[in-house]
Design a protein around this motif. Sequence first.
Motif, PDB file in Angstrom:
ATOM      1  N   GLY A 156      68.437  23.287  77.669  1.00 42.50           N
ATOM      2  CA  GLY A 156      69.858  22.727  78.358  1.00 42.50           C
ATOM      3  C   GLY A 156      70.270  21.500  77.662  1.00 42.50           C
ATOM      4  N   ASP A 157      71.005  21.446  76.388  1.00 40.86           N
ATOM      5  CA  ASP A 157      71.886  20.325  76.334  1.00 40.86           C
ATOM      6  C   ASP A 157      70.733  18.944  76.027  1.00 40.86           C
ATOM      7  N   LEU A 158      69.834  19.162  74.871  1.00 36.87           N
ATOM      8  CA  LEU A 158      68.806  18.137  74.495  1.00 36.87           C
ATOM      9  C   LEU A 158      68.906  17.712  73.085  1.00 36.87           C
ATOM     10  N   PHE A 159      70.298  17.929  72.747  1.00 36.11           N
ATOM     11  CA  PHE A 159      70.464  17.460  71.188  1.00 36.11           C
ATOM     12  C   PHE A 159      71.616  16.636  70.859  1.00 36.11           C
ATOM     13  N   TYR A 160      71.733  15.687  72.162  1.00 36.19           N
ATOM     14  CA  TYR A 160      72.654  14.520  71.854  1.00 36.19           C
ATOM     15  C   TYR A 160      72.325  13.288  71.273  1.00 36.19           C
ATOM     16  N   ALA A 161      71.099  12.978  71.064  1.00 33.65           N
ATOM     17  CA  ALA A 161      70.662  11.870  70.198  1.00 33.65           C
ATOM     18  C   ALA A 161      69.693  12.331  69.039  1.00 33.65           C
ATOM     19  N   ALA A 162      69.479  11.825  68.019  1.00 32.10           N
ATOM     20  CA  ALA A 162      68.854  11.992  66.940  1.00 32.10           C
ATOM     21  C   ALA A 162      67.285  12.135  67.215  1.00 32.10           C
ATOM     22  N   ASP A 163      66.860  11.037  67.689  1.00 30.45           N
ATOM     23  CA  ASP A 163      65.393  10.975  67.956  1.00 30.45           C
ATOM     24  C   ASP A 163      64.862  12.119  69.038  1.00 30.45           C
ATOM     25  N   LEU A 164      65.717  12.090  70.168  1.00 25.49           N
ATOM     26  CA  LEU A 164      65.379  13.299  70.930  1.00 25.49           C
ATOM     27  C   LEU A 164      65.392  14.737  70.307  1.00 25.49           C
ATOM     28  N   ALA A 165      66.551  14.832  69.504  1.00 24.43           N
ATOM     29  CA  ALA A 165      66.597  16.032  68.983  1.00 24.43           C
ATOM     30  C   ALA A 165      65.396  16.439  67.853  1.00 24.43           C
ATOM     31  N   SER A 166      64.905  15.636  67.260  1.00 28.02           N
ATOM     32  CA  SER A 166      63.855  15.616  66.382  1.00 28.02           C
ATOM     33  C   SER A 166      62.562  16.058  66.968  1.00 28.02           C
ATOM     34  N   ARG A 167      62.124  15.292  68.119  1.00 29.41           N
ATOM     35  CA  ARG A 167      61.218  15.805  68.942  1.00 29.41           C
ATOM     36  C   ARG A 167      61.274  17.156  69.471  1.00 29.41           C
ATOM     37  N   GLY A 185      70.933  26.165  75.169  1.00 27.92           N
ATOM     38  CA  GLY A 185      72.152  26.077  75.480  1.00 27.92           C
ATOM     39  C   GLY A 185      72.926  24.749  75.150  1.00 27.92           C
ATOM     40  N   ASP A 186      74.120  24.666  74.535  1.00 27.15           N
ATOM     41  CA  ASP A 186      74.602  23.863  73.882  1.00 27.15           C
ATOM     42  C   ASP A 186      76.164  23.786  73.720  1.00 27.15           C
ATOM     43  N   PRO A 187      77.013  22.794  73.973  1.00 28.00           N
ATOM     44  CA  PRO A 187      78.541  22.843  73.462  1.00 28.00           C
ATOM     45  C   PRO A 187      78.719  22.442  72.152  1.00 28.00           C
ATOM     46  N   GLY A 188      77.652  22.119  71.276  1.00 26.60           N
ATOM     47  CA  GLY A 188      77.943  21.565  69.847  1.00 26.60           C
ATOM     48  C   GLY A 188      77.519  20.082  69.925  1.00 26.60           C
ATOM     49  N   HIS A 191      73.648  16.476  67.028  1.00 27.81           N
ATOM     50  CA  HIS A 191      72.257  16.723  66.735  1.00 27.81           C
ATOM     51  C   HIS A 191      71.718  18.168  66.632  1.00 27.81           C
ATOM     52  N   LEU A 192      72.611  19.147  67.128  1.00 30.44           N
ATOM     53  CA  LEU A 192      72.245  20.422  67.057  1.00 30.44           C
ATOM     54  C   LEU A 192      71.635  21.091  65.865  1.00 30.44           C
ATOM     55  N   PRO A 193      70.598  21.692  65.909  1.00 24.20           N
ATOM     56  CA  PRO A 193      69.901  22.218  64.633  1.00 24.20           C
ATOM     57  C   PRO A 193      70.486  23.270  64.136  1.00 24.20           C
ATOM     58  N   HIS A 194      71.719  23.408  63.542  1.00 25.01           N
ATOM     59  CA  HIS A 194      72.276  24.790  63.670  1.00 25.01           C
ATOM     60  C   HIS A 194      71.673  25.732  62.672  1.00 25.01           C
ATOM     61  N   THR A 195      70.994  25.079  61.510  1.00 26.50           N
ATOM     62  CA  THR A 195      70.633  26.285  60.667  1.00 26.50           C
ATOM     63  C   THR A 195      69.158  26.986  61.409  1.00 26.50           C
ATOM     64  N   ARG A 196      68.780  26.353  62.642  1.00 30.43           N
ATOM     65  CA  ARG A 196      67.656  27.061  63.293  1.00 30.43           C
ATOM     66  C   ARG A 196      67.977  28.119  64.283  1.00 30.43           C
ATOM     67  N   LEU A 197      69.398  28.242  64.472  1.00 27.09           N
ATOM     68  CA  LEU A 197      69.765  29.005  65.694  1.00 27.09           C
ATOM     69  C   LEU A 197      70.581  30.177  65.227  1.00 27.09           C
ATOM     70  N   ARG A 198      70.558  31.135  66.165  1.00 30.69           N
ATOM     71  CA  ARG A 198      71.400  32.377  66.174  1.00 30.69           C
ATOM     72  C   ARG A 198      72.006  32.546  67.427  1.00 30.69           C
ATOM     73  N   LEU A 199      73.387  32.658  67.438  1.00 36.10           N
ATOM     74  CA  LEU A 199      74.330  32.846  68.440  1.00 36.10           C
ATOM     75  C   LEU A 199      73.912  33.983  69.232  1.00 36.10           C
ATOM     76  N   VAL A 200      73.662  33.932  70.570  1.00 33.88           N
ATOM     77  CA  VAL A 200      73.460  35.134  71.422  1.00 33.88           C
ATOM     78  C   VAL A 200      74.446  35.227  72.205  1.00 33.88           C
ATOM     79  N   ALA A 201      75.216  34.160  72.923  1.00 30.11           N
ATOM     80  CA  ALA A 201      76.635  34.474  73.671  1.00 30.11           C
ATOM     81  C   ALA A 201      77.346  33.167  73.682  1.00 30.11           C
TER      82      ALA A 201
END
Length: 225
Positions: A156-167, A185-188, A191-201
Motif C-alpha cells: 500500500g502506497d510505497l512508490f512515492y520515492a525513487a529509491d524506495l520504489a526501486s527496492r 494499492g496506489d493513487p498514482g 514512481h509507480l511502475p506502470h508497465t509492471r501493473l495490471r488494473l484489478v479495481a
Amino acid sequence: MNRQNSTHEMHPDPAEFIRANMRIATVPSVPEIRLYSAHPASGLWRLAADADEAGEDPAPPYWAYQWAGGLVLARHILDRPETVRGRRVLDLGAGSGLVGIAAAKAGARSVLAAETDRNGVAAIRLNAEFNDVHVSTAAADLTGGAAPDVDLVLVGDLFYAADLASRVTAFLDRCVVQGIDVLVGDPGRAHLPHTRLRLVAEHAVADVGTGSAVALKPSAVFSFG
C-alpha cells in the motif's frame, strides 16, 4: 522529579505514548476498522526526537496516518474477502497495520506486517489488538532479502520515492519468481511502475496522509507481474 522519571519522559515507550496521546478513530473509506490516529495535539515530534537522540534516523511518522494506497487496498480486501481468505499474507511497509488488519478481518490464514519504524510496529500491535485480530510483526526492511514464505504480498502506497520504489520493485520481482501473488494499492504516485501493473479495481478513497480529510479521489488496486 527523579532521574528515572525524567529519562522515561525523554524516551517514551512507543506503545504507552500512542495509548496516551493518539485517538482511536474510524478509518475514512474503511469504517469497519478503527485505528489509533494522529491529531494536532498528538505531539508526535517527541517520538521523532527520541529516535534522533538514540542515533537513529528520525523518519517522518508516516505510520500515524492513513494513505490512499493503503485505504484502497483495505477497501478492496474487505469488499472481496476471497482475495485473502485462507492465505498467508505479508503487508509490506505496513505503517499503522491497516491493510494487514483488513486481511485478517477478511479471513487470511496468517498476516505478517513488516514495518521499519519501531513506533509504527508498536502502533500495528495496538491497532490489531483493538480490532480483535492477530497480526504478527517484523520490525525490518524486507526489501533487501529473499522472497518470504507467504502466498500474497500486499503493498500500500510505497512508490512515492525513487529509491524506495526501486527496492520494492526488485523485491516484488523476487516474490513473483517464487510464485507469490502481489497486489499494489496506489493513487498514482510519481514512481509507480506502470508497465509492471495490471488494473484489478478502482475505488474512491480519501487521501488523508496530511492528517486532514480531503475529497475522495480515485485510487487503484493492481496486480504486479
